[in-house]
Write a protein that holds these residues in place. Structure first.
Motif, short mmCIF file in Angstrom:
data_model
loop_
_atom_site.label_atom_id
_atom_site.label_comp_id
_atom_site.label_asym_id
_atom_site.label_seq_id
_atom_site.Cartn_x
_atom_site.Cartn_y
_atom_site.Cartn_z
N THR A 1 0.84 -1.21 0.00
CA THR A 1 0.00 0.00 0.00
C THR A 1 0.87 1.25 0.00
O THR A 1 0.61 2.20 -0.75
CB THR A 1 -0.93 0.00 1.22
OG1 THR A 1 -1.82 -1.13 1.13
CG2 THR A 1 -1.75 1.27 1.29
N GLN A 2 1.89 1.27 0.84
CA GLN A 2 2.80 2.41 0.91
C GLN A 2 3.50 2.64 -0.43
O GLN A 2 3.59 3.77 -0.92
CB GLN A 2 3.83 2.19 2.01
CG GLN A 2 4.86 3.29 2.14
CD GLN A 2 5.96 2.94 3.16
OE1 GLN A 2 6.15 1.79 3.51
NE2 GLN A 2 6.68 3.94 3.62
N LEU A 3 3.98 1.57 -1.00
CA LEU A 3 4.69 1.66 -2.26
C LEU A 3 3.76 2.11 -3.38
O LEU A 3 4.12 2.97 -4.20
CB LEU A 3 5.31 0.30 -2.59
CG LEU A 3 6.13 0.17 -3.86
CD1 LEU A 3 7.19 1.25 -3.94
CD2 LEU A 3 6.78 -1.20 -3.93
N ALA A 4 2.56 1.55 -3.43
CA ALA A 4 1.60 1.93 -4.46
C ALA A 4 1.24 3.40 -4.36
O ALA A 4 1.11 4.10 -5.38
CB ALA A 4 0.35 1.06 -4.36
N GLY A 5 1.07 3.89 -3.16
CA GLY A 5 0.78 5.31 -2.97
C GLY A 5 1.90 6.20 -3.48
O GLY A 5 1.65 7.25 -4.08
N HIS A 6 3.13 5.77 -3.27
CA HIS A 6 4.27 6.55 -3.78
C HIS A 6 4.30 6.55 -5.29
O HIS A 6 4.53 7.60 -5.92
CB HIS A 6 5.57 5.98 -3.23
CG HIS A 6 6.78 6.76 -3.67
ND1 HIS A 6 7.23 7.86 -2.98
CD2 HIS A 6 7.60 6.62 -4.75
CE1 HIS A 6 8.28 8.37 -3.60
NE2 HIS A 6 8.52 7.63 -4.68
N LEU A 7 4.06 5.40 -5.91
CA LEU A 7 4.04 5.33 -7.37
C LEU A 7 2.96 6.24 -7.94
O LEU A 7 3.15 6.90 -8.96
CB LEU A 7 3.82 3.90 -7.83
CG LEU A 7 4.86 2.86 -7.41
CD1 LEU A 7 4.47 1.48 -7.95
CD2 LEU A 7 6.25 3.23 -7.89
#
Length: 363
Positions: free
Chosen positions: A216-222
């Motif tokens: 979730t954190q990574l997807a939000g950054h992308l």
């Protein structure tokens, strides 16, 4: 009895049974006695072998995939090439060697590694000394601006909790002490409404909260800063029930409770749930595909042939064996057990490996 096992037994005597997630976290990441903190577990002399250790072809194709994705992102002048759980640095080294042919790629990238093991950090430093990698203890520190994130056999090592459906409802699976004082599995009641999942009696539900939080954190950054992420791991493309906790030592499966700190503990990755979490956080999804289909689409046969043309007879046998192991189905290979899922910013075109687009030959 291992030192860590004695500590866990003492902890349970003082505080009571502990969840599967806490047990995994101690067994793998205890600061003094954790499995990954005290050894290099890879290769024939270790406990397991990953795809980058099987063949350079794997890392080369992943590197070209990342370079293609960078071009699809608009070839930003600065971006971070990030690997989660980089092992010995073999995958990253192969990626960087293969991408020297891509104009501007190396000039734009900086290498960032998310690694908590001091032993493996030392191996990575030696392997990647020419690229001045930057290390991070957690993913948050590695995410800045556009990124290309690679995670091979990373999610499977993240702790999760397990729940078992009984005639009385869901119960959490815990690690406690048996009458003989040894570690054993047991069940404990959970709060009403903790799980709202229908299942037959005896079903095991795994809750990979840490993995879901990371995705979730990574997807939000992308979604906000741009980039791609590639997850390669063993698991299922569709959610289901089942106990997937396993332990491996010297390339053999062992009892997960027998020697905490001396055996690798892993679980299967639920790619459907990972994808759902990523999509909800704003990322586009590509896949999942099987490792077989992904590598074949990237041009693994052509790369194997190119290497074989320059190899002697013994090397050709090794190349053929590695090729088979990477894509073979069933227990003999990694082809269908391993899945590949990519995340990206929403405006990217289909990425190689998921749209049957083959990468250019390296010669």
């Amino acid at each position: 009895m291992t030192t860590l096992k004695a500590e866990i037994i003492d902890l349970i005597r003082q505080e009571g049974p502990i969840g599967i997630g806490r047990y995994m976290a101690l067994a793998l990441g205890h600061p003094r006695h954790g499995y990954y903190m005290t050894r290099d577990p890879l290769g024939t002399e270790g406990d397991f072998t990953t795809a980058p250790e099987i063949s350079q072809m794997f890392g080369e194709l992943i590197g070209l995939w990342a370079a293609h994705a960078w071009q699809a992102m608009g070839a930003p002048a600065r971006f971070r090439l990030v690997e989660l759980g980089p092992g010995r640095g073999t995958l990253m080294a192969d990626m960087l060697r293969a991408t020297r042919i891509v104009p501007g790629f190396h000039a734009a990238l900086s290498v960032h590694l998310v690694e908590t093991s001091p032993v493996l950090r030392a191996r990575q430093a030696a392997t990647l000394k020419d690229f001045e990698p930057v290390w991070h203890d957690a993913i948050a520190g590695a995410l800045e601006g556009p990124v290309a994130v690679i995670a091979n056999e990373f999610l499977d090592a993240l702790p999760l909790d397990q729940f078992v459906m009984t005639p009385e409802g869901w119960r959490e699976r815990l690690v406690g002490l048996g009458d003989d004082g040894e570690l054993t599995f047991g069940l404990a009641a959970v709060g009403e409404g903790t799980l709202k999942v229908a299942a037959a009696a005896g079903s095991v539900f795994e809750q990979p909260a840490i993995a879901l939080d990371i995705v979730t954190q990574l997807a939000g950054h992308l979604a906000s800063q741009g980039g791609v992420a590639l997850f390669i791991d063993y698991g299922s493309a569709r959610s289901g029930f089942g106990d997937t906790l396993q332990a491996m030592k010297r390339h053999e499966f062992v009892d997960p409770l027998a020697e905490p700190g001396e055996a690798d503990l892993t679980v299967h990755v639920d790619f459907e749930r990972m994808g759902q979490a990523a999509f909800k956080a704003g990322a586009a999804l590509h896949g999942p595909a099987t490792q077989r289909d992904f590598l074949l689409a990237l041009g693994l046969p052509q790369r194997a042939q190119a290497l074989s043309l320059k190899a002697d007879a013994e090397q050709r046998v090794a190349i053929s064996a590695a090729f088979d192991r990477l894509i073979a189905p069933g227990e003999t290979g990694m082809g269908d057990l391993f899945k590949v899922l990519a995340l990206s910013q929403r405006n990217l075109p289909p990425l190689p490996g998921f749209d049957l687009h083959r990468l250019p030959d390296q010669g």
